[in-house]
Write a protein that holds these residues in place. Structure first.
Motif, PDB file in Angstrom:
ATOM      1  N   SER A 179       0.846  -1.084  -0.104  1.00 13.00           N
ATOM      2  CA  SER A 179       0.086  -0.160  -0.100  1.00 13.00           C
ATOM      3  C   SER A 179       0.959   1.283  -0.058  1.00 13.00           C
ATOM      4  O   SER A 179       0.446   2.238  -0.654  1.00 13.00           O
ATOM      5  N   GLN A 180       2.176   1.295   0.766  1.00 13.49           N
ATOM      6  CA  GLN A 180       3.008   2.339   0.594  1.00 13.49           C
ATOM      7  C   GLN A 180       3.495   2.494  -0.708  1.00 13.49           C
ATOM      8  O   GLN A 180       3.710   3.858  -1.130  1.00 13.49           O
ATOM      9  N   LYS A 181       3.863   1.414  -1.317  1.00 13.36           N
ATOM     10  CA  LYS A 181       4.587   1.579  -2.746  1.00 13.36           C
ATOM     11  C   LYS A 181       3.392   2.062  -3.598  1.00 13.36           C
ATOM     12  O   LYS A 181       3.875   2.948  -4.347  1.00 13.36           O
ATOM     13  N   SER A 188      11.437   4.623   0.376  1.00 17.67           N
ATOM     14  CA  SER A 188      10.590   5.718  -0.212  1.00 17.67           C
ATOM     15  C   SER A 188      11.513   6.623  -1.016  1.00 17.67           C
ATOM     16  O   SER A 188      10.943   6.916  -2.336  1.00 17.67           O
ATOM     17  N   THR A 189      12.477   7.125  -0.429  1.00 19.36           N
ATOM     18  CA  THR A 189      13.262   7.968  -1.482  1.00 19.36           C
ATOM     19  C   THR A 189      13.949   7.257  -2.594  1.00 19.36           C
ATOM     20  O   THR A 189      14.078   8.058  -3.771  1.00 19.36           O
ATOM     21  N   LEU A 220      12.733   4.914  -4.085  1.00 16.08           N
ATOM     22  CA  LEU A 220      11.494   4.522  -4.892  1.00 16.08           C
ATOM     23  C   LEU A 220      11.186   5.667  -6.032  1.00 16.08           C
ATOM     24  O   LEU A 220      11.091   5.759  -7.252  1.00 16.08           O
ATOM     25  N   ILE A 221      11.237   6.706  -5.124  1.00 16.20           N
ATOM     26  CA  ILE A 221      10.529   8.070  -5.899  1.00 16.20           C
ATOM     27  C   ILE A 221      11.729   8.469  -7.028  1.00 16.20           C
ATOM     28  O   ILE A 221      11.529   8.882  -7.920  1.00 16.20           O
ATOM     29  N   ASP A 222      13.082   8.207  -6.410  1.00 18.67           N
ATOM     30  CA  ASP A 222      14.031   8.794  -7.455  1.00 18.67           C
ATOM     31  C   ASP A 222      14.032   7.808  -8.758  1.00 18.67           C
ATOM     32  O   ASP A 222      14.279   8.469  -9.903  1.00 18.67           O
ATOM     33  N   ILE A 223      13.804   6.300  -8.501  1.00 15.22           N
ATOM     34  CA  ILE A 223      13.899   5.644  -9.884  1.00 15.22           C
ATOM     35  C   ILE A 223      12.797   5.911 -10.876  1.00 15.22           C
ATOM     36  O   ILE A 223      12.950   5.876 -12.180  1.00 15.22           O
ATOM     37  N   VAL A 224      11.812   6.007 -10.145  1.00 12.76           N
ATOM     38  CA  VAL A 224      10.473   6.204 -11.007  1.00 12.76           C
ATOM     39  C   VAL A 224      10.448   7.641 -11.637  1.00 12.76           C
ATOM     40  O   VAL A 224      10.247   7.752 -12.673  1.00 12.76           O
ATOM     41  N   SER A 225      11.184   8.773 -10.832  1.00 11.89           N
ATOM     42  CA  SER A 225      11.239   9.976 -11.546  1.00 11.89           C
ATOM     43  C   SER A 225      12.406   9.898 -12.922  1.00 11.89           C
ATOM     44  O   SER A 225      11.696  10.517 -13.837  1.00 11.89           O
ATOM     45  N   LYS A 226      13.311   9.027 -12.492  1.00 13.76           N
ATOM     46  CA  LYS A 226      14.194   9.040 -13.704  1.00 13.76           C
ATOM     47  C   LYS A 226      13.841   8.123 -14.806  1.00 13.76           C
ATOM     48  O   LYS A 226      13.932   8.420 -15.902  1.00 13.76           O
ATOM     49  N   ALA A 227      12.724   7.093 -14.471  1.00 13.31           N
ATOM     50  CA  ALA A 227      12.275   6.336 -15.434  1.00 13.31           C
ATOM     51  C   ALA A 227      11.286   7.090 -16.272  1.00 13.31           C
ATOM     52  O   ALA A 227      11.486   7.051 -17.669  1.00 13.31           O
ATOM     53  N   ILE A 228      10.711   7.850 -15.924  1.00 10.36           N
ATOM     54  CA  ILE A 228       9.621   8.654 -16.628  1.00 10.36           C
ATOM     55  C   ILE A 228      10.423   9.697 -17.548  1.00 10.36           C
ATOM     56  O   ILE A 228      10.149   9.820 -18.727  1.00 10.36           O
ATOM     57  N   ASN A 229      11.457  10.621 -16.916  1.00  8.48           N
ATOM     58  CA  ASN A 229      12.132  11.304 -17.679  1.00  8.48           C
ATOM     59  C   ASN A 229      12.933  10.661 -18.730  1.00  8.48           C
ATOM     60  O   ASN A 229      13.161  11.493 -19.906  1.00  8.48           O
ATOM     61  N   SER A 230      13.367   9.281 -18.574  1.00  6.76           N
ATOM     62  CA  SER A 230      13.781   8.590 -19.732  1.00  6.76           C
ATOM     63  C   SER A 230      13.126   8.484 -20.848  1.00  6.76           C
ATOM     64  O   SER A 230      13.733   8.249 -22.101  1.00  6.76           O
ATOM     65  N   ILE A 231      12.107   8.474 -20.960  1.00  8.38           N
ATOM     66  CA  ILE A 231      11.073   8.247 -22.148  1.00  8.38           C
ATOM     67  C   ILE A 231      10.103   9.360 -22.489  1.00  8.38           C
ATOM     68  O   ILE A 231       9.112   9.157 -22.955  1.00  8.38           O
ATOM     69  N   VAL A 244      10.758  15.348 -12.097  1.00 10.66           N
ATOM     70  CA  VAL A 244       9.283  14.959 -11.711  1.00 10.66           C
ATOM     71  C   VAL A 244       9.380  14.772 -10.391  1.00 10.66           C
ATOM     72  O   VAL A 244      10.105  13.925  -9.838  1.00 10.66           O
ATOM     73  N   THR A 245       8.346  15.035  -9.681  1.00  8.41           N
ATOM     74  CA  THR A 245       8.186  14.765  -8.233  1.00  8.41           C
ATOM     75  C   THR A 245       6.850  14.471  -7.956  1.00  8.41           C
ATOM     76  O   THR A 245       5.897  14.848  -8.493  1.00  8.41           O
ATOM     77  N   PRO A 246       6.667  13.507  -6.975  1.00 11.59           N
ATOM     78  CA  PRO A 246       5.286  13.007  -6.669  1.00 11.59           C
ATOM     79  C   PRO A 246       4.315  14.111  -6.132  1.00 11.59           C
ATOM     80  O   PRO A 246       4.955  15.049  -5.588  1.00 11.59           O
TER      81      PRO A 246
END
Length: 280
Positions: A6-8, A79-80, A82-93, A100-102
């Motif tokens: 639920s946290q993820k 959490s830090t 997860l936020i970092d890798i998701v932000s970078k994954a979005i920017n990569s495509i 990008v920040t939640p």
């Protein structure tokens, strides 16, 4: 401390760029429709077991962690991270890379809750059977944990409970966690708990069916005086949420659970809610 499903999920859903999809097994995936590539999925296979992957083949900071398909397991990420890798994954495509920040939600007011420690013993079938029967093995795995609750969870499959699938198949309590868990893998100890071979055969076949799967054990360290109460509360809340109880030695009806829940403190309510969050 490990993030619960639920946290993820809350972190991933906070990214406005991503849309969530849920499959028939309750696993969630997240797509970025603004992708400049054919591939739109940024994160996939997030589930109650803790599994979850983010595409990191194009990310210099994470490429060495990616599997042959390019996916990075974020199972044990903070959490830090997860936020970092998701932000970078979005920017990569993205056609328009930016910071990008939640989206931040309003801070939740929390009632102080009874403290507990949480630990996961992963992939039990990866160990030799003789190890699982040894006292030293469980004392090492449960170091710092004496009394508390434990939850058995399938790792690569889920159980179709009436309301929603979940990987938990056993809820138990123990005054001595290392000794109790060791007994689960010592058939000789089980022979003293049944009267005949037929009962033993039924118990063995059903209980040890989990050995055909990868599974984990979640431990929650609680005071000896609290484990009976919290076991009943967790079983009752599980029934309310999923429609049926997993294997367990204690039984609580919906009526008894409601009465018990109404008469406990806000601290107890918050504690059992947090425990259930870890497994859902």
């Amino acid at each position: 401390m490990y993030l619960s499903f639920s946290q993820k999920r809350k972190i991933l859903k906070s990214f406005m760029e991503l849309s969530e999809q849920v499959d028939k097994y309750g696993r969630t995936s997240y797509k970025f429709e603004g992708s400049n590539e054919r591939r739109k999925t940024v994160a996939c296979e997030f589930s109650y077991t803790g599994n979850g992957y983010v595409y990191g083949a194009n990310l210099p900071d994470y490429a060495n962690m990616a599997d042959e398909r390019g996916w990075v397991s974020v199972r044990d990420f903070s959490s830090t991270q997860l936020i970092d890798i998701v932000s970078k994954a979005i920017n990569s495509i993205s056609n328009y890379p930016r910071e990008v920040t939640p989206q931040k939600s309003a801070p939740e007011q929390e009632t102080e809750f009874t403290g507990f420690e949480h630990r996961i013993i992963r992939n039990l079938i990866g160990y030799k059977l003789y190890e699982l029967k040894e006292k030293w093995f469980w004392e090492k795995q449960c170091k710092g944990f004496k009394s508390g609750l434990y939850f058995y969870q399938l790792d690569t499959a889920s159980i179709p409970y009436p309301f929603s699938p979940n990987e938990v198949f056993y809820i138990g309590k123990a005054v001595n966690l290392p000794e109790r868990l060791r007994h689960h893998f010592t058939v000789d100890n089980r022979k003293r708990l049944v009267d005949d071979e037929r009962s033993l055969e039924w118990f063995y076949q059903n209980y040890y069916l989990s050995k055909n799967y990868s599974f984990n054990i979640r431990l929650f360290s609680l005071a000896k005086s609290e484990i009976d109460k919290y076991e009943l509360l967790c079983i009752g809340m599980f029934i309310i949420k999923f429609g049926a109880a997993p294997l367990c030695n204690s039984i609580i009806s919906r009526e008894k659970f409601k009465t018990l829940y109404q008469n406990i403190s806000e601290v107890d309510k918050n504690t059992v809610t947090k425990i259930i969050e870890f497994i859902t």
